[in-house]
Design a protein around this motif. Structure first.
Motif, PDB file in Angstrom:
ATOM      1  N   ALA A  41       0.846  -1.196   0.000  1.00  0.00           N
ATOM      2  CA  ALA A  41       0.000   0.000   0.000  1.00  0.00           C
ATOM      3  C   ALA A  41       0.879   1.243   0.000  1.00  0.00           C
ATOM      4  O   ALA A  41       2.051   1.184   0.374  1.00  0.00           O
ATOM      5  N   GLY A  42       0.300   2.349  -0.423  1.00  0.00           N
ATOM      6  CA  GLY A  42       1.024   3.610  -0.469  1.00  0.00           C
ATOM      7  C   GLY A  42       0.154   4.759  -0.003  1.00  0.00           C
ATOM      8  O   GLY A  42      -0.951   4.566   0.502  1.00  0.00           O
ATOM      9  N   ILE A  43       0.664   5.960  -0.200  1.00  0.00           N
ATOM     10  CA  ILE A  43      -0.074   7.163   0.147  1.00  0.00           C
ATOM     11  C   ILE A  43       0.188   8.206  -0.934  1.00  0.00           C
ATOM     12  O   ILE A  43       1.307   8.320  -1.418  1.00  0.00           O
ATOM     13  N   ASP A  44      -0.805   8.886  -1.372  1.00  0.00           N
ATOM     14  CA  ASP A  44      -0.790   9.964  -2.377  1.00  0.00           C
ATOM     15  C   ASP A  44      -1.990   9.866  -3.304  1.00  0.00           C
ATOM     16  O   ASP A  44      -2.415  10.856  -3.847  1.00  0.00           O
ATOM     17  N   ASP A  45      -2.465   8.657  -3.565  1.00  0.00           N
ATOM     18  CA  ASP A  45      -3.551   8.424  -4.510  1.00  0.00           C
ATOM     19  C   ASP A  45      -3.211   8.989  -5.894  1.00  0.00           C
ATOM     20  O   ASP A  45      -3.993   9.715  -6.492  1.00  0.00           O
ATOM     21  N   LEU A  46      -2.026   8.655  -6.385  1.00  0.00           N
ATOM     22  CA  LEU A  46      -1.658   9.061  -7.736  1.00  0.00           C
ATOM     23  C   LEU A  46      -2.551   8.338  -8.742  1.00  0.00           C
ATOM     24  O   LEU A  46      -2.917   7.185  -8.543  1.00  0.00           O
ATOM     25  N   ALA A  47      -2.899   9.008  -9.827  1.00  0.00           N
ATOM     26  CA  ALA A  47      -3.805   8.439 -10.824  1.00  0.00           C
ATOM     27  C   ALA A  47      -3.294   7.108 -11.372  1.00  0.00           C
ATOM     28  O   ALA A  47      -4.076   6.183 -11.607  1.00  0.00           O
ATOM     29  N   ILE A  48      -2.006   6.987 -11.562  1.00  0.00           N
ATOM     30  CA  ILE A  48      -1.424   5.770 -12.135  1.00  0.00           C
ATOM     31  C   ILE A  48      -1.607   4.568 -11.211  1.00  0.00           C
ATOM     32  O   ILE A  48      -1.542   3.416 -11.651  1.00  0.00           O
ATOM     33  N   SER A  49      -1.874   4.803  -9.933  1.00  0.00           N
ATOM     34  CA  SER A  49      -2.023   3.703  -8.975  1.00  0.00           C
ATOM     35  C   SER A  49      -3.202   2.801  -9.313  1.00  0.00           C
ATOM     36  O   SER A  49      -3.214   1.630  -8.959  1.00  0.00           O
ATOM     37  N   GLU A  50      -4.200   3.340 -10.002  1.00  0.00           N
ATOM     38  CA  GLU A  50      -5.328   2.517 -10.437  1.00  0.00           C
ATOM     39  C   GLU A  50      -4.943   1.616 -11.602  1.00  0.00           C
ATOM     40  O   GLU A  50      -5.621   0.623 -11.867  1.00  0.00           O
ATOM     41  N   CYS A  51      -3.869   1.949 -12.296  1.00  0.00           N
ATOM     42  CA  CYS A  51      -3.475   1.235 -13.516  1.00  0.00           C
ATOM     43  C   CYS A  51      -2.416   0.173 -13.280  1.00  0.00           C
ATOM     44  O   CYS A  51      -2.099  -0.584 -14.185  1.00  0.00           O
ATOM     45  N   VAL A  66      -0.702  -3.279 -11.888  1.00  0.00           N
ATOM     46  CA  VAL A  66      -1.234  -4.639 -11.789  1.00  0.00           C
ATOM     47  C   VAL A  66      -0.489  -5.348 -10.669  1.00  0.00           C
ATOM     48  O   VAL A  66       0.718  -5.570 -10.798  1.00  0.00           O
ATOM     49  N   PRO A  67      -1.164  -5.628  -9.577  1.00  0.00           N
ATOM     50  CA  PRO A  67      -2.548  -5.281  -9.269  1.00  0.00           C
ATOM     51  C   PRO A  67      -2.678  -3.794  -8.940  1.00  0.00           C
ATOM     52  O   PRO A  67      -1.673  -3.119  -8.683  1.00  0.00           O
ATOM     53  N   SER A  68      -3.914  -3.294  -8.965  1.00  0.00           N
ATOM     54  CA  SER A  68      -4.112  -1.879  -8.625  1.00  0.00           C
ATOM     55  C   SER A  68      -3.667  -1.654  -7.175  1.00  0.00           C
ATOM     56  O   SER A  68      -3.825  -2.514  -6.317  1.00  0.00           O
ATOM     57  N   LEU A  69      -3.082  -0.493  -6.949  1.00  0.00           N
ATOM     58  CA  LEU A  69      -2.467  -0.195  -5.654  1.00  0.00           C
ATOM     59  C   LEU A  69      -3.490   0.329  -4.654  1.00  0.00           C
ATOM     60  O   LEU A  69      -4.263   1.237  -4.964  1.00  0.00           O
ATOM     61  N   THR A  70      -3.475  -0.220  -3.457  1.00  0.00           N
ATOM     62  CA  THR A  70      -4.241   0.350  -2.348  1.00  0.00           C
ATOM     63  C   THR A  70      -3.483   1.584  -1.881  1.00  0.00           C
ATOM     64  O   THR A  70      -2.263   1.541  -1.699  1.00  0.00           O
ATOM     65  N   THR A  71      -4.194   2.680  -1.706  1.00  0.00           N
ATOM     66  CA  THR A  71      -3.527   3.932  -1.389  1.00  0.00           C
ATOM     67  C   THR A  71      -4.405   4.800  -0.491  1.00  0.00           C
ATOM     68  O   THR A  71      -5.615   4.613  -0.411  1.00  0.00           O
ATOM     69  N   ILE A  72      -3.773   5.737   0.166  1.00  0.00           N
ATOM     70  CA  ILE A  72      -4.464   6.701   1.018  1.00  0.00           C
ATOM     71  C   ILE A  72      -4.509   8.032   0.273  1.00  0.00           C
ATOM     72  O   ILE A  72      -3.482   8.544  -0.162  1.00  0.00           O
ATOM     73  N   LYS A  73      -5.697   8.560   0.121  1.00  0.00           N
ATOM     74  CA  LYS A  73      -5.871   9.871  -0.523  1.00  0.00           C
ATOM     75  C   LYS A  73      -5.874  10.934   0.558  1.00  0.00           C
ATOM     76  O   LYS A  73      -6.673  10.885   1.488  1.00  0.00           O
ATOM     77  N   THR A  74      -4.952  11.859   0.437  1.00  0.00           N
ATOM     78  CA  THR A  74      -4.884  12.973   1.379  1.00  0.00           C
ATOM     79  C   THR A  74      -5.487  14.208   0.722  1.00  0.00           C
ATOM     80  O   THR A  74      -5.424  14.364  -0.496  1.00  0.00           O
ATOM     81  N   PRO A  75      -6.060  15.111   1.515  1.00  0.00           N
ATOM     82  CA  PRO A  75      -6.684  16.313   0.946  1.00  0.00           C
ATOM     83  C   PRO A  75      -5.650  17.398   0.640  1.00  0.00           C
ATOM     84  O   PRO A  75      -5.568  18.420   1.329  1.00  0.00           O
ATOM     85  N   ARG A  76      -4.840  17.168  -0.390  1.00  0.00           N
ATOM     86  CA  ARG A  76      -3.736  18.081  -0.690  1.00  0.00           C
ATOM     87  C   ARG A  76      -4.196  19.510  -0.934  1.00  0.00           C
ATOM     88  O   ARG A  76      -3.575  20.462  -0.463  1.00  0.00           O
ATOM     89  N   TYR A  77      -5.278  19.690  -1.665  1.00  0.00           N
ATOM     90  CA  TYR A  77      -5.777  21.038  -1.944  1.00  0.00           C
ATOM     91  C   TYR A  77      -6.160  21.734  -0.639  1.00  0.00           C
ATOM     92  O   TYR A  77      -5.775  22.872  -0.393  1.00  0.00           O
ATOM     93  N   GLU A  78      -6.910  21.026   0.203  1.00  0.00           N
ATOM     94  CA  GLU A  78      -7.355  21.593   1.472  1.00  0.00           C
ATOM     95  C   GLU A  78      -6.177  21.906   2.387  1.00  0.00           C
ATOM     96  O   GLU A  78      -6.195  22.901   3.118  1.00  0.00           O
ATOM     97  N   VAL A  79      -5.143  21.070   2.358  1.00  0.00           N
ATOM     98  CA  VAL A  79      -3.929  21.344   3.144  1.00  0.00           C
ATOM     99  C   VAL A  79      -3.311  22.661   2.685  1.00  0.00           C
ATOM    100  O   VAL A  79      -2.921  23.504   3.495  1.00  0.00           O
ATOM    101  N   GLY A  80      -3.238  22.860   1.363  1.00  0.00           N
ATOM    102  CA  GLY A  80      -2.691  24.104   0.818  1.00  0.00           C
ATOM    103  C   GLY A  80      -3.506  25.319   1.213  1.00  0.00           C
ATOM    104  O   GLY A  80      -2.956  26.365   1.587  1.00  0.00           O
ATOM    105  N   VAL A  81      -4.827  25.196   1.144  1.00  0.00           N
ATOM    106  CA  VAL A  81      -5.709  26.305   1.524  1.00  0.00           C
ATOM    107  C   VAL A  81      -5.519  26.655   2.994  1.00  0.00           C
ATOM    108  O   VAL A  81      -5.389  27.836   3.361  1.00  0.00           O
TER     109      VAL A  81
END
Length: 103
Positions: free
Chosen positions: A44-54, A56-71
């Motif tokens: 598993a990873g963290i970032d939820d990069l778009a390529i992680s869905e592609c 094989v196998p698709s990567l389990t990942t943690i999506k962080t609220p990057r935009y909200e962190v910036g705001v």
């Protein structure tokens, strides 16, 4: 890193990486070594990069609220610039698990 980890701790059955890039590399190394993911080793990873869905196998990942962190960071910086105090408490913006096939 994966080779070294499995050499030092061969019973490892799951690895969580601090970035999807590293987790994706681990998936490739597992493929090279014939390590079955997730049967033998969950990844598993963290970032939820778009390529992680592609991957094989698709990567389990943690999506962080990057935009909200910036705001929130910009809001706090502006307050400091304007001489206001900024609370030193933790601000929980939450995260989301995107379960892939790698775990």
């Amino acid at each position: 890193m994966l080779k070294r980890l499995l050499k030092q701790a061969p019973d490892t059955n799951a690895i969580f990486f601090c970035q999807d890039d590293l987790a994706q590399e681990a998936l490739l190394e597992c493929l090279r070594q014939g390590i079955s993911v997730p049967d033998r080793l969950a990844v598993a990873g963290i970032d939820d990069l778009a390529i992680s869905e592609c991957t094989v196998p698709s990567l389990t990942t943690i999506k962080t609220p990057r935009y909200e962190v910036g705001v929130e960071a910009a809001r706090m910086l502006r307050a400091l610039i304007e001489g206001e105090s900024v609370p030193r408490e933790t601000i929980d913006l939450g995260v989301q698990l995107r379960a892939g096939e790698s775990t």
